[in-house]
Design an enzyme around this catalytic site. Structure first.
Site, PDB file in Angstrom:
ATOM      1  N   THR A  17      11.352  30.741  46.854  1.00  0.00           N
ATOM      2  CA  THR A  17      11.853  29.518  47.493  1.00  0.00           C
ATOM      3  C   THR A  17      13.207  29.729  48.129  1.00  0.00           C
ATOM      4  O   THR A  17      13.558  29.065  49.110  1.00  0.00           O
ATOM      5  CB  THR A  17      11.894  28.382  46.454  1.00  0.00           C
ATOM      6  OG1 THR A  17      10.556  28.053  46.114  1.00  0.00           O
ATOM      7  CG2 THR A  17      12.577  27.131  46.984  1.00  0.00           C
ATOM      8  N   SER A  64       6.495  34.332  43.995  1.00  0.00           N
ATOM      9  CA  SER A  64       6.649  35.258  42.868  1.00  0.00           C
ATOM     10  C   SER A  64       5.442  35.335  41.942  1.00  0.00           C
ATOM     11  O   SER A  64       5.283  36.316  41.220  1.00  0.00           O
ATOM     12  CB  SER A  64       7.906  34.914  42.071  1.00  0.00           C
ATOM     13  OG  SER A  64       7.729  33.696  41.375  1.00  0.00           O
ATOM     14  N   THR A  97      11.565  31.699  41.777  1.00  0.00           N
ATOM     15  CA  THR A  97      11.948  31.295  40.420  1.00  0.00           C
ATOM     16  C   THR A  97      10.758  31.107  39.481  1.00  0.00           C
ATOM     17  O   THR A  97      10.931  31.095  38.270  1.00  0.00           O
ATOM     18  CB  THR A  97      12.761  29.982  40.423  1.00  0.00           C
ATOM     19  OG1 THR A  97      11.900  28.906  40.826  1.00  0.00           O
ATOM     20  CG2 THR A  97      13.976  30.075  41.322  1.00  0.00           C
TER      21      THR A  97
END
Ligand code: SIN
Length: 334
Positions: A17, A64, A97
């Protein structure tokens, strides 16, 4: 010739992000992660030119949850490459994250340098009002050049806080204060250009681990199964059938397993699959032979690692040819 007196910091981008882009500055829904290059992210933070002489490398550009073993191993090799350069003071990795905890802990186990490595990301895309990425990245570079952070293992800098990679936990799906260390606490803060440290992690990391990824190109398959009331154990058997070399079972309470799940686990360990018990709860320790007979079932107690981090350590240990008893020792040490 460039004559900078500033310390050199390498910034490696992997997506997430922090590199995300949305159609609106006020709505997060529908933004795309992993769009903006790490160069562009750095250029958007002019004050960084007074903190460090920056080098950057785009190692990956993904959300991720798509990071696989091969990419993580490649990332680790690039981190080790940069840190081996004598003029490189420290390094920052920008990540998504969603799985920041796993990437940070993985690097904490395989980086072979005492120089500072900081992992950071953002909860809001770079196009949003009050995007948290630029300040997180700025603070991460400040932490990376600080003499105080040398030898502390891989650190996470998010929302002004410095957290040990082993201890960091993503607690919230949306908020900018999502990253905390609920059991062991944060190590310190970065405010303005100052690093304030108060403690260090006692667990073995980086140069002192037995894990060297130089010759590894893949990691063995390790899956996670979340246990529940009246669990049938079918998921465990199916994953063994599908070729899992290791399993993390996130059991209830102190990682207790239903009778059916325990039977499936015993059958898995008899086939040579290493099974680690980790807590389904947000925090807490899983002790050997407590509420479950690890000795009888051939299982490993996961200590305080979350299921996601237990998966990382188990995959690395298996990649290094470790047996269940050695893997138990690794969980007691790292
Ligand atoms: C990701 O993990 O790649 C997307 C979400 C985020 O970075 O917050």
């Amino acid at each position: 010739m460039k004559t900078s007196k500033l310390p050199k910091v390498a910034v490696l981008g992997t997506g997430g992000t922090i590199a995300g882009s949305g159609a609106s500055s006020t709505q997060y829904a529908g933004y795309r992660a992993a769009v903006t290059g790490v160069d562009e992210l750095l250029m958007a933070i002019p004050p960084l030119k007074d903190v460090a002489d920056l080098e950057s490398e785009q190692v990956a550009q993904v959300a991720s949850q798509n990071l696989g073993g091969a990419t993580l191993l490649h990332l680790a090799r690039r981190v080790n490459f940069w840190l081996n350069q004598t003029d490189c003071t420290g390094l920052v990795v920008t990540v998504g994250t969603n799985t920041l905890e796993e990437t940070a802990y993985f690097l904490n186990l395989v980086v072979k340098s005492r120089k500072t490595v900081v992992v950071t990301g953002a909860m809001r895309p770079s196009t949003s009002l009050s995007a948290d990425g630029p300040m997180n990245l700025y603070r991460a570079v400040v932490a990376a050049v600080s003499i105080q952070t040398v030898g502390l293992g891989v650190l996470v800098v998010m929302n002004d806080q410095i957290i040990a990679a082993r201890d960091v936990h993503k607690m919230d799906t949306m908020t900018v204060d999502s990253f905390r260390a609920p059991v062991f606490g944060i190590l310190g803060w970065v405010f303005d250009n100052q690093v304030r440290l108060y403690k260090r992690s006692a667990r073995t990391h980086t140069c002192d681990t037995e894990f060297d990824v130089i010759d590894l190109n893949s990691l063995p398959r390790v899956d996670i199964v979340v246990g529940h009331q009246d669990d049938s154990g079918v998921a465990v058997s199916a994953l063994v059938e599908a070729g899992a070399k290791g399993l993390v079972v996130a059991g209830a309470g102190s990682a207790s397993l239903s009778e059916a799940m325990a039977e499936a686990v015993l059958s898995a360990t008899r086939k040579g699959v290493v099974v680690v018990r980790a807590p389904r709860t947000a925090t807490g320790i899983v002790m050997r032979n407590m509420e479950f007979d690890d000795a009888l079932h051939g299982t490993v107690a996961g200590d305080t690692l979350s299921p996601a981090k237990a998966r990382v350590l188990l995959a690395l240990a298996l990649a290094h040819g470790k047996q269940a008893d050695e893997i138990q020792a690794a969980f007691d040490m790292y």
